[in-house]
Design a protein around this motif. Structure first.
Motif, short mmCIF file in Angstrom:
data_model
loop_
_atom_site.label_atom_id
_atom_site.label_comp_id
_atom_site.label_asym_id
_atom_site.label_seq_id
_atom_site.Cartn_x
_atom_site.Cartn_y
_atom_site.Cartn_z
N ALA A 128 0.81 -1.22 0.00
CA ALA A 128 0.00 0.00 0.00
C ALA A 128 0.84 1.26 0.00
O ALA A 128 0.32 2.36 -0.13
N ALA A 129 2.17 1.11 0.14
CA ALA A 129 3.03 2.29 0.11
C ALA A 129 2.98 3.00 -1.23
O ALA A 129 3.50 4.10 -1.38
N VAL A 130 2.32 2.37 -2.21
CA VAL A 130 2.24 2.98 -3.53
C VAL A 130 1.27 4.16 -3.54
O VAL A 130 1.25 4.97 -4.47
N ALA A 131 0.46 4.28 -2.49
CA ALA A 131 -0.52 5.37 -2.43
C ALA A 131 0.18 6.71 -2.26
O ALA A 131 1.34 6.75 -1.88
N PRO A 132 -0.53 7.82 -2.55
CA PRO A 132 0.08 9.14 -2.33
C PRO A 132 0.51 9.28 -0.89
O PRO A 132 -0.14 8.77 0.02
N THR A 133 1.61 10.00 -0.67
CA THR A 133 2.20 10.03 0.66
C THR A 133 1.28 10.49 1.78
O THR A 133 1.32 9.90 2.85
N PRO A 134 0.44 11.52 1.60
CA PRO A 134 -0.44 11.87 2.73
C PRO A 134 -1.27 10.68 3.17
O PRO A 134 -1.57 10.52 4.34
N VAL A 135 -1.61 9.81 2.22
CA VAL A 135 -2.39 8.62 2.55
C VAL A 135 -1.54 7.64 3.33
O VAL A 135 -1.94 7.17 4.40
N THR A 136 -0.36 7.32 2.80
CA THR A 136 0.49 6.36 3.53
C THR A 136 0.83 6.90 4.89
O THR A 136 0.82 6.18 5.88
N ALA A 137 1.15 8.20 4.94
CA ALA A 137 1.56 8.75 6.22
C ALA A 137 0.44 8.69 7.22
O ALA A 137 0.56 8.09 8.28
N LEU A 138 -0.67 9.28 6.88
CA LEU A 138 -1.70 9.39 7.89
C LEU A 138 -2.41 8.06 8.07
O LEU A 138 -2.54 7.55 9.17
N LEU A 139 -2.85 7.51 6.98
CA LEU A 139 -3.69 6.35 7.14
C LEU A 139 -2.89 5.11 7.48
O LEU A 139 -3.22 4.37 8.40
N HIS A 140 -1.82 4.91 6.74
CA HIS A 140 -1.13 3.65 6.95
C HIS A 140 -0.03 3.73 7.97
O HIS A 140 0.63 2.76 8.23
#
Lengths: 495, 480
Positions: free
Chosen positions: B227-239
Motif C-alpha cells: 500500500a506504500a504505492v498510495a500518495p504520501t499523505p495517505v500512507t503517512a496518515l492512514l497507513h
C-alpha cells in the motif's frame, strides 16, 4: 545552583561549537577561528580543573520519566577521566590548528571536535546509567563526522562501520541497563555497586549472561575482541589529530562505561571468581595478543598504530577485569599513559605524512635525518609504549602485571603478565625498527655523510603539542607518585 | 451529542465536496475549516465527561453506541492533532494532481470514520466503523489508478475482508459466551468468571488475527508495504497513523475491555499473540533493512513498530499497556514525520530509493535535518521520545517476568540496532555522498510548516512529557 560548574563544562564547548557553525565573523579568517577554538578549550581545561578540586556535586538536568533522572555527578572517577580527556583534547586541538590547514572543511571539523568534547565531558560527568547511555550514544553520533571527514568513499564506509558497531555495542549495553535497573538500590552510581543480589528477579545464570553481553557491548568502543573490527578501519582514515583523539581519548570512553558498570552498579564482588570474569579476561588477553600480532603484520603506519591501540587499551581492560586494587591502579595508569603516548604517536604520524609524504613504515628509513625532532619524540613514545623504564608505560604495565600476580585468579594471575610480556616484545618489534631505521636507515657509510637532508620538521604549532605530551610521559614516568596516590585512593573506595 | 457531531461533520462535509464543485483555493479553504472544526469538537469532547450515547438499538444486547473513555480520548487526541497537519501537507502535495476532489472527499470521510472507531462504546460499533474504514480508505489507495495501485488496493481489500471475517467470528463468540459486546474495564468476565475460558481464548485469538490484519502482524502484514504505492499523505496518515493504529486500538479494546486480562492472562492465547508480536518486531525490522524503496522501508518499519505497541499491551499488566500506549502516541508522531519528509523527496526531488537521496542534504538541508531527527527518534536514541517508549516497554516486560517477555526485550533491542542501520545510514549518506538527483523543484512552504511543527513536537515531548505520560498511566490503570 549546585553543580553549575558541571553544566558549564558541557555547555562551554557545545556553545563554542554552535558559534563556530553559525557566527560568520568567526569564519572569515582561519586564524580567528583557531584562536577562538583554542580559547574555548583552554577555558574548558580550567573548568575541569576547578571541578576536580571542588567537592562532589550532583545536578539533575531533567527527568525523562519519574524514575529516570538525567543527572550529572562529579565523583572521583568523573574527575580523573574528565581531566585526562579535556587535557588530551586541548593538546590535539592545538596541533590541529596547524595540521588542518592542509585539509578541507575546517569549520565542520572544529564544530564536531568541540561538540564531541562536550558530549565526552557529559559522559564522564554522568551520574546514572541512563545518563551515561544517553551521552554515550550522543558521542558516537557526534564523533562520526570526524571519522568521515575527508568524504572519500573509504572514509564514509569507515564512518558507517564505526556507527553500526557503536550502535550495536551500545544496544548490548542497553540490555544490561534494562535488566539492572530493577535490581539496584539507586539509579545513581554508587561506589562499590548497589546490586541487590538476594532479590534478583532473574536466575543468576541468565543474569550473568546479560552482564557479559553488556560489558562486551560497552567494550566495543574500547576495541575489545570480539567487537574490535571497526577500530583499525576507522582510526586511520580520519585526519591525524582526529585519529589521535579517537585512539587516545574516545576508546577510554568505552573503558569508562565498563568501569562504571562494574564498580558503580554491579559491584566487583559479584563478578569476582565467576565465569563472566574469566570470559572477560579471556577477551581482553586475546585482544592484547591479537592487536600486537596484527600491528606487526601491518605496513601502513596509521593502521599499525590503530592495531596497537586495540592491543594497548585491552591492557587497561585486563587491569580492570582482575578486580583488585593494584591491578586497577595499573589500569588507570595505563589509561593515562596510553592516551598520552598514542596521541603523540598519531600526531607524529600526521607530521610524517604531511611533511614527508610517508605513510608506510618501510618508507621511514632516514626520516630521522630530515625530521629529527619528530622522530626523537616518536622514539621516546615508542619506548614508553613497549614498557621500558623509566618511561611511563613501564610503571603502568608493572602495576597491572604485579596486580594480577598477587590475586588468586586462576590461570589469569600468571597468564596476564605473560601476555603483557609477549605483547611488549611484539610492540618493540613493530615500533622500534621503524624508529631505528629512521636514524640509521640503510645507506652505505660514505653516502650517508654526503647527502644533506633537508630539514622537514613540522612547524612549532605541531611540534609543541607533541613535545608536551612526550615530556609528560617522561616526567610522569619518573615521578608517578601523585597519580598513583590519586588512583589508589579512588580504587580503595571501589572495593 | 458532541461525539456524534464530531464523527458526522467530516463525513458529511466529505460527501458534500464533489457536490459543491469548488475551485481549488475555495476547496482547500473548505477542507481546512471543516477539519479544524472537527478537531475543535474533539478537543471539547476530551475535556468533558460524556455518558454513553446510544444511537441505534438492535436488540436488548446489541446496540450501536458511542462513548469517550480515557483510551478513546488518547486515540482521538492523536488523530485530531495529526489530521489537520497532514491536510496542510496534502494540500501542497496534491497540487497539480489529478482527481483531487475524490481524493479529498475520501480523506475527509476517513477522518470521521476513524473518530468513530475511537469513540465506539462496544465491539459491534467498532466493527461497523472498522468496515467503513476499509471502504473509505480503499479509494485513497487506488487513487492514481495505475496497475500497481489497483493491485495494492485489491490486496488491501482482500486482506481486510479476511481479517474482518475472523474478527466477526470472535465477536460472535463474545456475544454467545459473554452476552454482549460492551466495552467494560477489565472485560465482560471480570468478577463473573466463565466456564468457557478455553473457547473464549480461541475467540480472542481469532479476534487478534482478524484485527491484526490492520495492525500488520505477521503473517497478515503483507498489504502494508504494497500500500506504500498510495500518495504520501495517505500512507503517512492512514497507513502509519489511522488505519494501523485502529487495528492496534481494536486489539487493545478486545484484550482489556472485552475478553479481559482475567480470562487471557497466562493462557495459550496470550503466549501465541506475544510470540507473534515479538516475531513481527524482528521480522519487520529485518525486511525494512532489505528494502531499498524508501516508502516501503518505512512501511516495514511500521509493521515492526506496531508490534512494539502490541507487545506492551499483550503483557496484560498496567505497565505494559502504559508502555504500549506511549509508543502508540510517539510512533504516530515519529512515523508520520518520516513519511512526510520522504513524500517531499518523492514528489519534488523524484527520489524514491535509498540510492536517490544521497547528498540531498545540500539541496534540501531543512528536510535532511527533519529526517535525521525522525531517524534518531525512531531508533530510540535518548533523550528523544522513541527511547522513553522503548525503555518503558522493556521495563514492563522485565516486570512481568517469564521467558517470552525477556525474548521480547531482546527482539526490541535487535530491532533498535536494525532501525539504526536502515534509517541512520541513509541519513548519513544524505550528507556525505555527492548528490545523485539533479536539483529538486521548489518545495512549498506548506511542506515546511507541517514538518517543522512535527519536529518541534518530537523535540518538545522529548523533554517535557510528564502530563501526557501521567494521563496514559491513568488510562492503563483504568483498563485493568
Amino acid at each position: 545552583m549546585e553543580g553549575l560548574l558541571l553544566l558549564v563544562a558541557i555547555l562551554l564547548p557545545a556553545i563554542g561549537s554552535l558559534m563556530v557553525v553559525f557566527m560568520p565573523w568567526l569564519n572569515e579568517r582561519r586564524e580567528e577561528r583557531c584562536f577562538f577554538v583554542g580559547v574555548i578549550m583552554v577555558l574548558e581545561c580550567i573548568v575541569v580543573l576547578l571541578i576536580a578540586l571542588d567537592a562532589e556535586r550532583t545536578l539533575v538536568l531533567f527527568e525523562m520519566t519519574k524514575q529516570l533522572p538525567i543527572a550529572l555527578r562529579s565523583d572521583g572517577t568523573s574527575r580523573v577521566f574528565s581531566a585526562v580527556m579535556a587535557l588530551m583534547w586541548t593538546i590535539s586541538g592545538f596541533y590541529s590548528f596547524s595540521y588542518m590547514k592542509h585539509e578541507q572543511n575546517e569549520k565542520s571539523y572544529y564544530a564536531f571536535y568541540l561538540m564531541t568534547l562536550a558530549s565526552l565531558m557529559a559522559l564522564t560527568l554522568s551520574g546514572t546509567m541512563v545518563t551515561m547511555y544517553l551521552f554515550f550514544e550522543m558521542m558516537t553520533f557526534i564523533s562520526m563526522p570526524m571519522v568521515l571527514h575527508s568524504r572519500t568513499k573509504e572514509a564514509v564506509a569507515a564512518g558507517i562501520k564505526y556507527l553500526i558497531y557503536s550502535v550495536a555495542g551500545a544496544t548490548m549495553g542497553l540490555l544490561g541497563i534494562f535488566m539492572l535497573t530493577p535490581n539496584i538500590a539507586s539509579p545513581y552510581f554508587v561506589e562499590g555497586g548497589s546490586l541487590l543480589v538476594e532479590q534478583l528477579n532473574l536466575p543468576h545464570t541468565a543474569f550473568q549472561v546479560i552482564l557479559l553481553v553488556t560489558l562486551i557491548g560497552f567494550g566495543t568502543k574500547a576495541g575489545m575482541f570480539p567487537m574490535h573490527g571497526w577500530l583499525p578501519t576507522a582510526h586511520p582514515v580520519a585526519p591525524s589529530p582526529a585519529s589521535a583523539v579517537l585512539s587516545g581519548v574516545i576508546t577510554k570512553a568505552g573503558v569508562l562505561c565498563i568501569f562504571r558498570m562494574i564498580f558503580y552498579v554491579i559491584g566487583p564482588d559479584y563478578l569476582r571468581g565467576t565465569w563472566v570474569q574469566w570470559t572477560l579476561l579471556s577477551c581482553a588477553t586475546i585482544t592484547v595478543f591479537m592487536g600486537s600480532m596484527l600491528a606487526l603484520r601491518e605496513k601502513v603506519l596509521k593502521k599499525r598504530l590503530a592495531y596497537s591501540s586495540v592491543s594497548q587499551v585491552s591492557y587497561v581492560l585486563c587491569g580492570v577485569f582482575i578486580l583488585d586494587t593494584m591491578a586497577l591502579d595499573g589500569a588507570l595508569l595505563q589509561m593515562v599513559f596510553h592516551a598520552l603516548t598514542k596521541d603523540a604517536l598519531f600526531l607524529c604520524a600526521g607530521a610524517i605524512i604531511l611533511q614527508a609524504g610517508v605513510t608506510r613504515v618501510d618508507e621511514m628509513h632516514n626520516l630521522g635525518k630530515s625530521m629529527p625532532w619528530t622522530m626523537w619524540m616518536f622514539t621516546i613514545c615508542a619506548i614508553s609504549l613497549v614498557g621500558i623504564p623509566p618511561l611511563g608505560g613501564f610503571i603502568a604495565k608493572w602495576y597491572i602485571a604485579e596486580g594480577a600476580l598477587i590475586t588468586s585468579t586462576p590461570v589469569f594471575s600468571w597468564l596476564v603478565p605473560v601476555v603483557l610480556l609477549i605483547s611488549a616484545m611484539l610492540t618493540a618489534a613493530y615500533l622500534l625498527p621503524p624508529s631505528v631505521s629512521s636514524f640509521f636507515g640503510g645507506m652505505a657509510q660514505g653516502e650517508a655523510a654526503a647527502i644533506a637532508y633537508e630539514k622537514k620538521d613540522p612547524p612549532l604549532m605541531m611540534m609543541i603539542p607533541i613535545t608536551i605530551l612526550t615530556l609528560a610521559i617522561l616526567l610522569l614516568g619518573i615521578f608517578p607518585g601523585f597519580m598513583i596516590e590519586v588512583f589508589t585512593s579512588l580504587a580503595n573506595t571501589l572495593f | 451529542m458532541i461525539l456524534i457531531l464530531a464523527i458526522i461533520l467530516p463525513i458529511v462535509t466529505g460527501v458534500l465536496l464533489p457536490v459543491m464543485r469548488l475551485k481549488a483555493r475555495a476547496r482547500n479553504l473548505y477542507m481546512m475549516v471543516c477539519t479544524l472544526l472537527t478537531s475543535v469538537l474533539v478537543a471539547i469532547a476530551l475535556t468533558g465527561d460524556f455518558t454513553q450515547l446510544e444511537l441505534i438499538s438492535l436488540n436488548k444486547k446489541l446496540s450501536i453506541s458511542l462513548h469517550l473513555d480515557d483510551l478513546g480520548k488518547v486515540f482521538s487526541a492523536v488523530i485530531a492533532l495529526l489530521w489537520p497537519l497532514t491536510l496542510l501537507y496534502a494540500l501542497s502535495y496534491m497540487k497539480d494532481a489529478v482527481n483531487q476532489t475524490s481524493f479529498f472527499t475520501f480523506f475527509q470521510m476517513s477522518y470521521g470514520v476513524t473518530l468513530g472507531i475511537a469513540m465506539s462504546a462496544n465491539l459491534l460499533t467498532l466493527y461497523i466503523f472498522y468496515e467503513l474504514m476499509t471502504l473509505s480508505t480503499l479509494p485513497l489507495v487506488l487513487h492514481s489508478g495505475s496497475a500497481k495501485s489497483v493491485k495494492a488496493g485489491l490486496k488491501y481489500l482482500y486482506y481486510s475482508l479476511g481479517g474482518s471475517a475472523f474478527a466477526f467470528i470472535g465477536l460472535v463468540y463474545l456475544v454467545y459466551f459473554g452476552g454482549g459486546t460492551d466495552f467494560l474495564p477489565g472485560g465482560l468476565f471480570v468478577g463473573v468468571g466463565s466456564q468457557h475460558t478455553v473457547q473464549l481464548q480461541l475467540g480472542y485469538l481469532l479476534c487478534f488475527l482478524g484485527f491484526g490484519v490492520k495492525a500488520a502482524i505477521f503473517p497478515v502484514h503483507g498489504w502494508l508495504p504494497t500500500a506504500a504505492v498510495a500518495p504520501t499523505p495517505v500512507t503517512a496518515l492512514l497507513h502509519a497513523v489511522a488505519v494501523v493504529k485502529s487495528g492496534v486500538f481494536a486489539i487493545i479494546r478486545v484484550t482489556y475491555f472485552s475478553f479481559g486480562t482475567s480470562v487471557l492472562e497466562g493462557s495459550y492465547a496470550q503466549y501465541v499473540s506475544l510470540a507473534l508480536s515479538a516475531f513481527t518486531i524482528v521480522f519487520g525490522s529485518a525486511m525494512a533493512l532489505k528494502e531499498r524503496h524508501l516508502k516501503r522501508r518505512l512501511a516495514y518499519s511500521t509493521v515492526a513498530n506496531l508490534s512494539y505497541i502490541l507487545f506492551g499491551a499483550l503483557l496484560m499488566i498496567a505497565q505494559g499497556l502504559y508502555a504500549g500506549l506511549m509508543h502508540l502516541v510517539f510512533h504516530a508522531l515519529m512515523k508520520i514525520t518520516l513519511f512526510l519528509v520522504v513524500g517531499v523527496f518523492n514528489r519534488r526531488a523524484h527520489a524514491y530509493y535509498i540510492e536517490d537521496v544521497r547528498g540531498i542534504a545540500k539541496a534540501l538541508p531543512v528536510l535532511a535535518v527533519v529526517f535525521v531527527i525522525g531517524s534518531l527518534a525512531m531508533t530510540g536514541i535518548p533523550p528523544l521520545i522513541g527511547f522513553v517508549s522503548k525503555w518503558s516497554l522493556a521495563e514492563a516486560a522485565i516486570l512481568s517476568g517469564g521467558l517470552l517477555p525477556l525474548l521480547g526485550v531482546s527482539a526490541l533491542l535487535i530491532s533498535a540496532v536494525l532501525t539504526g542501520i536502515y534509517l541512520i545510514v541513509p541519513a548519513v549518506t544524505m550528507y556525505t555522498r555527492p548528490p545523485v538527483i539533479p536539483a529538486p523543484q521548489k518545495v512549498e512552504s506548506g511542506f515546511y510548516v507541517t514538518l517543522l511543527v512535527l519536529s518541534a513536537m518530537i523535540i518538545a515531548l522529548s523533554f517535557y512529557s510528564a502530563p501526557l505520560l501521567d494521563f496514559l498511566y491513568q488510562t492503563a490503570l483504568g483498563a485493568i
